[in-house]
Motif scaffolding. Sequence first.
Motif, PDB file in Angstrom:
ATOM      1  N   GLN A   6      10.956 106.808  23.000  1.00  0.00           N
ATOM      2  CA  GLN A   6      10.859 108.505  21.520  1.00  0.00           C
ATOM      3  C   GLN A   6      12.671 107.632  20.996  1.00  0.00           C
ATOM      4  N   VAL A   7      12.798 106.291  20.941  1.00  0.00           N
ATOM      5  CA  VAL A   7      14.298 105.665  21.020  1.00  0.00           C
ATOM      6  C   VAL A   7      14.125 104.309  19.922  1.00  0.00           C
ATOM      7  N   ALA A   8      13.010 103.379  20.731  1.00  0.00           N
ATOM      8  CA  ALA A   8      13.309 102.240  20.103  1.00  0.00           C
ATOM      9  C   ALA A   8      11.792 102.214  19.030  1.00  0.00           C
ATOM     10  N   TYR A  62      20.367 102.202  28.968  1.00  0.00           N
ATOM     11  CA  TYR A  62      19.242 103.221  28.464  1.00  0.00           C
ATOM     12  C   TYR A  62      20.024 104.320  28.868  1.00  0.00           C
ATOM     13  N   VAL A  63      19.678 105.222  27.273  1.00  0.00           N
ATOM     14  CA  VAL A  63      20.226 106.691  27.578  1.00  0.00           C
ATOM     15  C   VAL A  63      18.772 107.038  27.349  1.00  0.00           C
ATOM     16  N   HIS A  64      18.327 108.667  28.067  1.00  0.00           N
ATOM     17  CA  HIS A  64      17.869 109.349  27.779  1.00  0.00           C
ATOM     18  C   HIS A  64      17.667 109.775  26.386  1.00  0.00           C
ATOM     19  N   ALA A  98      19.831 113.231  24.609  1.00  0.00           N
ATOM     20  CA  ALA A  98      21.305 112.808  26.017  1.00  0.00           C
ATOM     21  C   ALA A  98      21.936 111.720  24.829  1.00  0.00           C
ATOM     22  N   LEU A  99      20.915 111.205  23.661  1.00  0.00           N
ATOM     23  CA  LEU A  99      21.882 110.366  22.639  1.00  0.00           C
ATOM     24  C   LEU A  99      23.030 110.700  21.716  1.00  0.00           C
ATOM     25  N   GLY A 100      23.737 110.088  21.387  1.00  0.00           N
ATOM     26  CA  GLY A 100      24.459 110.794  20.515  1.00  0.00           C
ATOM     27  C   GLY A 100      26.249 111.216  21.119  1.00  0.00           C
ATOM     28  N   GLN A 101      25.842 111.241  22.267  1.00  0.00           N
ATOM     29  CA  GLN A 101      27.265 111.903  22.935  1.00  0.00           C
ATOM     30  C   GLN A 101      28.106 111.421  23.843  1.00  0.00           C
ATOM     31  N   GLY A 102      27.551 109.870  24.033  1.00  0.00           N
ATOM     32  CA  GLY A 102      29.269 108.826  24.028  1.00  0.00           C
ATOM     33  C   GLY A 102      28.798 108.528  25.261  1.00  0.00           C
ATOM     34  N   VAL A 103      26.807 108.486  25.766  1.00  0.00           N
ATOM     35  CA  VAL A 103      26.187 108.135  27.244  1.00  0.00           C
ATOM     36  C   VAL A 103      27.263 106.560  27.522  1.00  0.00           C
ATOM     37  N   LYS A 124      27.723  88.948  27.167  1.00  0.00           N
ATOM     38  CA  LYS A 124      26.525  88.680  26.259  1.00  0.00           C
ATOM     39  C   LYS A 124      25.852  89.624  26.710  1.00  0.00           C
ATOM     40  N   VAL A 125      24.965  90.566  25.450  1.00  0.00           N
ATOM     41  CA  VAL A 125      23.552  91.066  25.791  1.00  0.00           C
ATOM     42  C   VAL A 125      23.014  90.515  25.189  1.00  0.00           C
ATOM     43  N   ASP A 126      21.353  90.576  24.987  1.00  0.00           N
ATOM     44  CA  ASP A 126      20.343  90.292  24.350  1.00  0.00           C
ATOM     45  C   ASP A 126      20.435  91.614  24.049  1.00  0.00           C
ATOM     46  N   ALA A 127      20.626  91.947  22.913  1.00  0.00           N
ATOM     47  CA  ALA A 127      20.162  93.518  22.143  1.00  0.00           C
ATOM     48  C   ALA A 127      19.373  93.469  21.327  1.00  0.00           C
ATOM     49  N   SER A 128      18.561  94.732  21.911  1.00  0.00           N
ATOM     50  CA  SER A 128      17.119  95.149  21.061  1.00  0.00           C
ATOM     51  C   SER A 128      17.981  95.425  19.564  1.00  0.00           C
ATOM     52  N   ASP A 129      16.421  95.248  18.732  1.00  0.00           N
ATOM     53  CA  ASP A 129      16.916  95.907  16.836  1.00  0.00           C
ATOM     54  C   ASP A 129      17.625  97.567  17.204  1.00  0.00           C
ATOM     55  N   PRO A 141      23.200  97.734  16.126  1.00  0.00           N
ATOM     56  CA  PRO A 141      24.767  98.940  15.282  1.00  0.00           C
ATOM     57  C   PRO A 141      25.798  98.719  16.116  1.00  0.00           C
ATOM     58  N   PHE A 142      24.610  99.594  17.312  1.00  0.00           N
ATOM     59  CA  PHE A 142      25.330 100.159  18.704  1.00  0.00           C
ATOM     60  C   PHE A 142      26.878  98.933  18.822  1.00  0.00           C
ATOM     61  N   PHE A 143      26.183  98.001  19.306  1.00  0.00           N
ATOM     62  CA  PHE A 143      27.272  96.738  19.398  1.00  0.00           C
ATOM     63  C   PHE A 143      27.940  95.890  18.524  1.00  0.00           C
TER      64      PHE A 143
HETATM   65  C1  LIG Z   1      21.244 102.274  22.086  1.00  0.00           C
HETATM   66  C2  LIG Z   1      21.319 102.931  22.838  1.00  0.00           C
HETATM   67  C3  LIG Z   1      21.647 102.549  24.710  1.00  0.00           C
HETATM   68  C4  LIG Z   1      22.685 103.883  22.267  1.00  0.00           C
HETATM   69  O1  LIG Z   1      23.074 105.526  23.064  1.00  0.00           O
HETATM   70  P1  LIG Z   1      23.789 106.600  22.372  1.00  0.00           P
HETATM   71  O2  LIG Z   1      24.382 106.852  24.246  1.00  0.00           O
HETATM   72  O3  LIG Z   1      23.637 107.378  22.020  1.00  0.00           O
HETATM   73  O4  LIG Z   1      25.679 105.943  21.804  1.00  0.00           O
HETATM   74  P2  LIG Z   1      26.682 106.886  22.023  1.00  0.00           P
HETATM   75  O5  LIG Z   1      26.299 108.275  21.910  1.00  0.00           O
HETATM   76  O6  LIG Z   1      27.791 106.583  23.111  1.00  0.00           O
HETATM   77  O7  LIG Z   1      27.515 105.901  20.186  1.00  0.00           O
HETATM   78  C5  LIG Z   1      27.845 105.249  20.171  1.00  0.00           C
HETATM   79  C6  LIG Z   1      28.327 105.108  18.776  1.00  0.00           C
HETATM   80  O8  LIG Z   1      27.045 104.043  18.259  1.00  0.00           O
HETATM   81  C7  LIG Z   1      26.430 105.016  17.234  1.00  0.00           C
HETATM   82  N1  LIG Z   1      25.070 104.539  18.055  1.00  0.00           N
HETATM   83  C8  LIG Z   1      24.332 104.331  18.754  1.00  0.00           C
HETATM   84  N2  LIG Z   1      22.780 104.324  18.503  1.00  0.00           N
HETATM   85  C9  LIG Z   1      22.884 103.895  17.345  1.00  0.00           C
HETATM   86  C10 LIG Z   1      21.891 102.836  16.628  1.00  0.00           C
HETATM   87  N3  LIG Z   1      20.680 103.040  17.263  1.00  0.00           N
HETATM   88  N4  LIG Z   1      22.051 102.691  15.241  1.00  0.00           N
HETATM   89  C11 LIG Z   1      23.380 103.588  15.000  1.00  0.00           C
HETATM   90  N5  LIG Z   1      24.593 103.555  15.731  1.00  0.00           N
HETATM   91  C12 LIG Z   1      24.108 103.997  16.851  1.00  0.00           C
HETATM   92  C13 LIG Z   1      26.120 106.245  17.313  1.00  0.00           C
HETATM   93  O9  LIG Z   1      26.291 107.312  16.247  1.00  0.00           O
HETATM   94  C14 LIG Z   1      28.041 106.585  17.903  1.00  0.00           C
HETATM   95  O10 LIG Z   1      28.910 106.278  16.890  1.00  0.00           O
HETATM   96  P3  LIG Z   1      30.263 106.955  16.718  1.00  0.00           P
HETATM   97  O11 LIG Z   1      31.260 106.865  17.610  1.00  0.00           O
HETATM   98  O12 LIG Z   1      30.324 106.190  15.539  1.00  0.00           O
HETATM   99  O13 LIG Z   1      29.653 108.892  16.230  1.00  0.00           O
HETATM  100  C15 LIG Z   1      20.799 103.785  22.648  1.00  0.00           C
HETATM  101  O14 LIG Z   1      20.396 104.307  21.410  1.00  0.00           O
HETATM  102  C16 LIG Z   1      19.063 103.818  23.231  1.00  0.00           C
HETATM  103  O15 LIG Z   1      19.199 104.017  24.722  1.00  0.00           O
HETATM  104  N6  LIG Z   1      18.197 103.511  22.606  1.00  0.00           N
HETATM  105  C17 LIG Z   1      17.181 102.727  22.943  1.00  0.00           C
HETATM  106  C18 LIG Z   1      17.201 101.924  24.088  1.00  0.00           C
HETATM  107  C19 LIG Z   1      17.116 100.189  23.465  1.00  0.00           C
HETATM  108  O16 LIG Z   1      17.240  99.776  23.203  1.00  0.00           O
HETATM  109  N7  LIG Z   1      18.396  99.668  24.634  1.00  0.00           N
HETATM  110  C20 LIG Z   1      19.047  98.319  24.984  1.00  0.00           C
HETATM  111  C21 LIG Z   1      18.220  97.416  25.549  1.00  0.00           C
HETATM  112  S1  LIG Z   1      19.559  95.943  25.222  1.00  0.00           S
END
Ligand SMILES: CC(C)(COP(=O)(O)OP(=O)(O)OC[C@H]1O[C@@H](n2cnc3c(N)ncnc32)[C@H](O)[C@@H]1OP(=O)(O)O)[C@@H](O)C(=O)NCCC(=O)NCCS
Length: 169
Positions: free
Chosen positions: A26-28, A84-86, A89-94, A115-120, A124-126
């Motif tokens: 639902q997210v990736a 991974y975040v459900h 529950a996104l966008g709430q600081g989890v 280090k992390v191998d970050a998904s696309d 942006p989060f990392f």
């Molecule tokens: C990436 C992920 C873990 C972020 O989870 P989250 O709990 O929503 O993140 P947070 O609420 O802590 O977000 C913190 C900040 O990052 C930003 N952010 C989070 N995901 C983002 C994204 N995909 N693109 C841009 N910004 C993002 C938020 O807007 C927030 O910014 P703010 O502090 O200015 O408001 C989540 O999108 C996810 O589960 N993705 C799918 C699985 C995945 O790709 N996992 C990573 C494998 S390496």
Amino acid sequence: MSIGLRPYLPSDAETLAAIFVASIEQVACEDYDVEQIAAWTSKADDEAAFGARLAAQLTLVATFDGEAVGFASLRGADFLDMLYVHPEALGQGVATTLVDALEKLATARGAAQIKVDASDTAEPFFAARGYRPQQRNTNEVAGVWLANTTMLKLLAANDAGLSGSGGRV
Ligand SMILES: CC(C)(COP(=O)(O)OP(=O)(O)OC[C@H]1O[C@@H](n2cnc3c(N)ncnc32)[C@H](O)[C@@H]1OP(=O)(O)O)[C@@H](O)C(=O)NCCC(=O)NCCS
């Protein structure tokens, strides 16, 4: 809502596998195609193997009212393996809460960097947390190619200390 954090328990495997699949589907799904999503989620098909991977690492579970809503894991001292975040529950600081905690634990384990191998999807989060891209990777998963980016962040507390001590403990 306040976010709780606790260590992974073997009984979490089924719930965390469901969060893993939901977050990818639902997210990736915005950044990977249908075949790639199916290959990625297949890593949780064998729930016992999925649970064993989490148990072998330092895995933290984030909760809302005691219910698991996300998880993250540290492999060794300095590799952030899973995050991974459900979707609900996104966008709430989890993720922020989970990664804050793992960075502190990596520092406590003596790591000067993480280090992390970050998904696309997560890149942006990392990047916003100070992780810098090092290299682009393409990995074969269940016969399908998936790309990610190795990213690195210096952990200030140990970076300064290591330059004087000559090496990692
Ligand atoms: C990436 C992920 C873990 C972020 O989870 P989250 O709990 O929503 O993140 P947070 O609420 O802590 O977000 C913190 C900040 O990052 C930003 N952010 C989070 N995901 C983002 C994204 N995909 N693109 C841009 N910004 C993002 C938020 O807007 C927030 O910014 P703010 O502090 O200015 O408001 C989540 O999108 C996810 O589960 N993705 C799918 C699985 C995945 O790709 N996992 C990573 C494998 S390496």
